[in-house]
Design an enzyme around this catalytic site. Structure first.
Site, PDB file in Angstrom:
ATOM      1  N   ASP A  72       0.814  -1.227   0.000  1.00 41.14           N
ATOM      2  CA  ASP A  72       0.000   0.000   0.000  1.00 41.14           C
ATOM      3  C   ASP A  72       0.841   1.268   0.000  1.00 41.14           C
ATOM      4  O   ASP A  72       0.363   2.320  -0.413  1.00 41.14           O
ATOM      5  CB  ASP A  72      -0.938   0.012   1.214  1.00 41.14           C
ATOM      6  CG  ASP A  72      -2.154  -0.885   0.987  1.00 41.14           C
ATOM      7  OD1 ASP A  72      -2.368  -1.296  -0.171  1.00 41.14           O
ATOM      8  OD2 ASP A  72      -2.877  -1.166   1.958  1.00 41.14           O
ATOM      9  N   GLY A 127       8.808   8.117  -1.683  1.00 41.86           N
ATOM     10  CA  GLY A 127       8.229   8.004  -0.340  1.00 41.86           C
ATOM     11  C   GLY A 127       9.156   8.565   0.720  1.00 41.86           C
ATOM     12  O   GLY A 127      10.376   8.417   0.641  1.00 41.86           O
ATOM     13  N   SER A 171       8.865  -3.913   1.577  1.00 42.12           N
ATOM     14  CA  SER A 171       8.998  -5.233   0.949  1.00 42.12           C
ATOM     15  C   SER A 171       9.816  -6.158   1.833  1.00 42.12           C
ATOM     16  O   SER A 171       9.657  -7.373   1.787  1.00 42.12           O
ATOM     17  CB  SER A 171       9.675  -5.093  -0.415  1.00 42.12           C
ATOM     18  OG  SER A 171       8.948  -4.186  -1.218  1.00 42.12           O
ATOM     19  N   HIS A 195       3.563   1.765  -1.852  1.00 41.81           N
ATOM     20  CA  HIS A 195       3.774   2.046  -3.275  1.00 41.81           C
ATOM     21  C   HIS A 195       2.483   2.587  -3.911  1.00 41.81           C
ATOM     22  O   HIS A 195       2.522   3.529  -4.705  1.00 41.81           O
ATOM     23  CB  HIS A 195       4.184   0.773  -4.019  1.00 41.81           C
ATOM     24  CG  HIS A 195       5.494   0.179  -3.587  1.00 41.81           C
ATOM     25  ND1 HIS A 195       5.577  -1.015  -2.919  1.00 41.81           N
ATOM     26  CD2 HIS A 195       6.768   0.613  -3.733  1.00 41.81           C
ATOM     27  CE1 HIS A 195       6.858  -1.308  -2.687  1.00 41.81           C
ATOM     28  NE2 HIS A 195       7.603  -0.334  -3.164  1.00 41.81           N
TER      29      HIS A 195
HETATM   30  P1  AMP Z   1      11.184   0.412  -3.146  1.00 45.10           P
HETATM   31  O1  AMP Z   1      10.351  -0.467  -4.015  1.00 45.10           O
HETATM   32  O2  AMP Z   1      11.368  -0.108  -1.760  1.00 45.10           O
HETATM   33  O3  AMP Z   1      12.470   0.839  -3.810  1.00 45.10           O
HETATM   34  O4  AMP Z   1      10.355   1.745  -2.944  1.00 45.10           O
HETATM   35  C1  AMP Z   1       9.846   2.459  -4.046  1.00 45.10           C
HETATM   36  C2  AMP Z   1       9.269   3.754  -3.552  1.00 45.10           C
HETATM   37  O5  AMP Z   1       8.237   3.476  -2.615  1.00 45.10           O
HETATM   38  C3  AMP Z   1      10.292   4.631  -2.818  1.00 45.10           C
HETATM   39  O6  AMP Z   1      10.057   5.990  -3.173  1.00 45.10           O
HETATM   40  C4  AMP Z   1       9.966   4.385  -1.371  1.00 45.10           C
HETATM   41  O7  AMP Z   1      10.312   5.463  -0.525  1.00 45.10           O
HETATM   42  C5  AMP Z   1       8.472   4.213  -1.433  1.00 45.10           C
HETATM   43  N1  AMP Z   1       7.962   3.491  -0.265  1.00 45.10           N
HETATM   44  C6  AMP Z   1       8.421   2.325   0.243  1.00 45.10           C
HETATM   45  N2  AMP Z   1       7.734   1.999   1.362  1.00 45.10           N
HETATM   46  C7  AMP Z   1       6.845   2.988   1.568  1.00 45.10           C
HETATM   47  C8  AMP Z   1       5.853   3.245   2.570  1.00 45.10           C
HETATM   48  N3  AMP Z   1       5.645   2.400   3.582  1.00 45.10           N
HETATM   49  N4  AMP Z   1       5.121   4.381   2.469  1.00 45.10           N
HETATM   50  C9  AMP Z   1       5.322   5.251   1.447  1.00 45.10           C
HETATM   51  N5  AMP Z   1       6.237   5.064   0.473  1.00 45.10           N
HETATM   52  C10 AMP Z   1       6.983   3.947   0.533  1.00 45.10           C
END
Ligand code: AMP
Length: 265
Positions: free
Chosen positions: A31, A143, A182, A33
């Site tokens: 959620d 995020g 994740s 993402h």
């Molecule tokens: P990742 O797939 O972990 O590289 O994250 C992709 C994007 O999703 C990045 O901009 C993260 O900061 C954001 N993101 C990851 N977890 C969260 C969260 N719990 N709430 C909001 N954004 C998130």
């Protein structure tokens, strides 16, 4: 939703749908993402999401190989959000030759996360620059969960005059306060029950608990903390007299899983 694996095809598709807002991810969507996808929707008429597990930002011995890859499920979630375009490049497409040109972040890139993951922000900055050049979005959403990443990307876009508006999304949490990630899927049931302590400790630090006390509480509860620090929000420098916009940031290992979180105050 159109799914493209090729950069030429991606550019043609983006030209056809007009200015796009972009959400880069490594997949295994949750959620957090999806909240960024919805924010992107308010920035442009069309939304592009990328899913790419970027080897450059993993250190030797980190979880690159076992990082969860759940493309079919992710694709369904993005379809349900009405995302126009999914860019899912193969590693050989994005890195056809060894990437020997690397973005060197400022000294902030060697602090906080960078102190414990040397090279991490070089890998992040380099892939974000590449993805921006591939997608050419008018806006991109990141995020606050990865606060230092957001600040470093914002700085890169400023200093390289990249014409992309950087938009920040709030951290989405589970009901018990644990920031969605994740990597939460790596936690055993007892670890999952313990995991919200990181957010509780950072909240306490935001209310005045000394960071050293926070480190002690985590260690006593069986964590191996890397750092807890208070910084200024906009540039993550150490707070000076009169600074009021602050953020408490922390990272700690619980069993084999490294979790990060932060609380603004
Ligand atoms: P990742 O797939 O972990 O590289 O994250 C992709 C994007 O999703 C990045 O901009 C993260 O900061 C954001 N993101 C990851 N977890 C969260 C969260 N719990 N709430 C909001 N954004 C998130």
């Amino acid at each position: 939703m159109q799914i493209v694996h090729d950069i030429g095809e991606l550019r043609r598709a983006v030209r056809a749908i007009g200015p796009v807002a972009f959400v880069p991810t490594m997949g295994n969507l949750h959620d957090g993402h999806l909240s960024l996808v919805r924010l992107a929707r308010s920035e442009a008429r069309a939304v592009v999401v990328s899913i790419f597990v970027n080897r450059l930002q993993f250190l030797a011995g980190e979880d690159f190989e076992r990082y969860p890859r759940t493309m079919e499920r992710d694709r369904g979630m993005l379809e349900a959000e009405g995302v126009e375009l999914l860019f899912a490049p193969d590693e050989r497409l994005l890195y056809p030759a060894p990437q020997t040109y690397i973005v060197r972040p400022p000294p902030l890139g060697a602090e906080l996360e960078g102190r414990f993951r040397p090279g991490f922000f070089e890998g992040v900055s380099t892939v974000v620059l590449k993805l921006f050049n591939c997608v050419q979005p008018s806006a991109a959403v990141f995020g606050k969960k990865d606060y230092q990443q957001l600040v470093i990307v914002r700085g890169m876009v400023g200093q390289f005059d990249i014409p992309v508006a950087i938009v920040a999304g709030e951290t989405i949490r589970e009901a018990d306060g644990l920031a969605m990630s994740s990597r939460n899927g790596y936690l055993s049931a007892p670890e999952r029950a313990e995991a919200p302590r990181l957010h509780r400790v950072l909240s306490a630090v935001s209310r005045g608990l000394p960071p050293a006390e926070g480190l002690r509480e985590l260690a006593q509860a069986g964590w191996r903390p890397d750092y807890i620090e208070v910084r200024r929000r906009h540039d993550l420098e150490l707070p000076r007299a009169g600074d009021t916009q602050l953020v408490a940031l922390g990272a700690a290992r619980l069993g084999g899983t490294r979790l990060i979180d932060n609380v603004e105050f």
